[in-house]
Design an enzyme around this catalytic site. Sequence first.
Site, PDB file in Angstrom:
ATOM      1  N   LEU A 209       0.816  -1.223   0.000  1.00 44.86           N
ATOM      2  CA  LEU A 209       0.000   0.000   0.000  1.00 44.86           C
ATOM      3  C   LEU A 209       0.847   1.269   0.000  1.00 44.86           C
ATOM      4  O   LEU A 209       0.335   2.373   0.205  1.00 44.86           O
ATOM      5  CB  LEU A 209      -0.978   0.034   1.194  1.00 44.86           C
ATOM      6  CG  LEU A 209      -1.923  -1.144   1.327  1.00 44.86           C
ATOM      7  CD1 LEU A 209      -2.807  -0.977   2.548  1.00 44.86           C
ATOM      8  CD2 LEU A 209      -2.794  -1.291   0.085  1.00 44.86           C
ATOM      9  N   ASN A 241      -0.233   2.999  -4.131  1.00 40.74           N
ATOM     10  CA  ASN A 241      -0.136   3.731  -2.872  1.00 40.74           C
ATOM     11  C   ASN A 241      -1.535   3.959  -2.332  1.00 40.74           C
ATOM     12  O   ASN A 241      -2.403   4.439  -3.037  1.00 40.74           O
ATOM     13  CB  ASN A 241       0.558   5.073  -3.180  1.00 40.74           C
ATOM     14  CG  ASN A 241       0.887   5.858  -1.936  1.00 40.74           C
ATOM     15  OD1 ASN A 241       0.609   5.439  -0.825  1.00 40.74           O
ATOM     16  ND2 ASN A 241       1.484   7.019  -2.141  1.00 40.74           N
ATOM     17  N   CYS A 242      -1.763   3.631  -1.098  1.00 39.50           N
ATOM     18  CA  CYS A 242      -3.125   3.722  -0.585  1.00 39.50           C
ATOM     19  C   CYS A 242      -3.203   3.790   0.934  1.00 39.50           C
ATOM     20  O   CYS A 242      -3.829   2.935   1.541  1.00 39.50           O
ATOM     21  CB  CYS A 242      -3.921   2.530  -1.098  1.00 39.50           C
ATOM     22  SG  CYS A 242      -5.658   2.592  -0.707  1.00 39.50           S
ATOM     23  N   VAL A 243      -2.527   4.731   1.557  1.00 38.43           N
ATOM     24  CA  VAL A 243      -2.711   4.828   3.009  1.00 38.43           C
ATOM     25  C   VAL A 243      -3.070   6.230   3.491  1.00 38.43           C
ATOM     26  O   VAL A 243      -3.666   6.385   4.539  1.00 38.43           O
ATOM     27  CB  VAL A 243      -1.491   4.337   3.812  1.00 38.43           C
ATOM     28  CG1 VAL A 243      -1.516   2.837   3.978  1.00 38.43           C
ATOM     29  CG2 VAL A 243      -0.191   4.780   3.187  1.00 38.43           C
TER      30      VAL A 243
END
Lengths: 426, 125
Positions: A209, A241-243
């Site tokens: 992530l 990317n995913c936070v």
Amino acid sequence: MKLEVGYIHVNDIRIGTEAKFEDGTVYVDPKALEAVVLEDERITAVAFDVARPGESVRITPVKDVIEPRVKVDGPGGIFPGVISKVGTVGSGKTHVLKGAAVVTTGKIVGFQEGVIDMSGPGAKYSPFSETVNLVVMFTPREGLKQHEYEEAIRFAGLKLSLAIGEIGRGVTPDETIVYDAPTLMEGAKLFPDLPRVGYVQMLQSQGLLHDTYVYGVDMKKSLTTMITPTELFDGAIISGNCVSACDKNTTYHHLNNPVVCDLFEQHGKTLNFVGIIITNENVYLADKERSSDWTAKLVDFLDLDGVIVTQEGFGNPDTDLIMNCKKVEATGTPTVIVTDEYAGRDGTSQSLADADAAADAVVTAGNANELVTIPKLDKVIGTMDFIDKIAGGFDGNLQPDGSVLVELQVFTGATNELGFSKLSAR
Amino acid sequence: MEYFIITNNPTVKSELGGEVSVELSAGSFWDVLLAARDYVHRGHRLISHPLMGNIMPGDTPYRSLAIESKPHALDYESLTMIESAIEYVRARPARNTETPDDILSDYRLVDLNLLSNTISLINLN
């Protein structure tokens, strides 16, 4: 490299029975799109919805946002090395369904980002309140591990964007822009009296992530290198990317990098846009030293007169940002750094985890900790179950009347560090 | 280069303890940073950044970092880095008083993954 980009203006997306473009509307065939997604047996079901600007709709959580594009002429295909075969892109002709976006959703981890409000006070904090969004909701195979699910959704979103972008292949664009990136020597001969400006783009690269891929290569495994600006417009860089919703670059951001667009606009007029250096943000300290050393070495080698540096993320990437800034400045090349801030709700905390006197020219994308209230909206695509757990949420933020207190961090793109937002101090 | 991990993430101990030396703390994120600072004071260098991950210190309760096993003279870069990290965390208190088990599990997973990736890169060099 010369790339002609044709922008097809999209006013609406409709779920129909036949994939076509008519009078500003993209019609998608959900059965065909479902077949594309379900090629990957890690996903067992998929559903589609459309969220339009001005509708009382909230989308949460959001994984990625991607713009449908298609390579009409020239070598390679969109998202090379990932969906299209590996092959250098960035020249020829590309069509863009401008105004449309594919938004992927699906809970991978409970705390992941983000929120897009299509109307109301929250709408101004995300650029995707102004796109017509085909929202895709995935159901993973039972027991699927999070890293596999992340990869499956990442690929599915890109494949869907390609399939929808294909609809624009035969359409005459409303607007065409030619992006001409000369070689080093061509540029020097064409613009001998203009300042030589380079762009250092830092890419998130820490793990699950937290990853970015360049021609399919995991950026954490790459040395600092160069890329031609037009390659970005064909999807050479994609997001894993995913936070932290506010300051991550969605794939849409990479395709529409505003620093690149603005530099192209000035290219040949007030500056010579020499090129892009891409570098990473690894956790291993020796990698941080190696990557920033390499950035400074390339800046020096290219004889740049000025450099813009953008980062992605916060915390340890702040160290990479300051290292890149310091080391480039030490070559005698001035820098401008672009970052967002985590200055606390009252704006008085130190914004970055690192600092140096050399970082004296900073463009801020805003304070991610700023607290706002967003009202209950009529429809939620996704779930509000994690609104207190996603980055920017907190205990008890969901009010009895359905409104929510959140920090700007929750909104996808709110303090984007490429400057792709409308937040201003004016 | 010999290094060890200090962490309060039990999954790091159970998953990586066989291949790398892991010092498991029963304390908080904060305690792990203070323990790291103690090592730096004793001459150990930081190998990984104390603010690993794009998750706010006030959100995730887990922290892992890699420290060089052999002490040398005090490394000022490590000292500055750990002190800056401590100040950064001090200014960002926890936003949630209780986090459900499934989300704690997610935080442990991401911490483990980021650390594993970092270890792979450390071992390459």
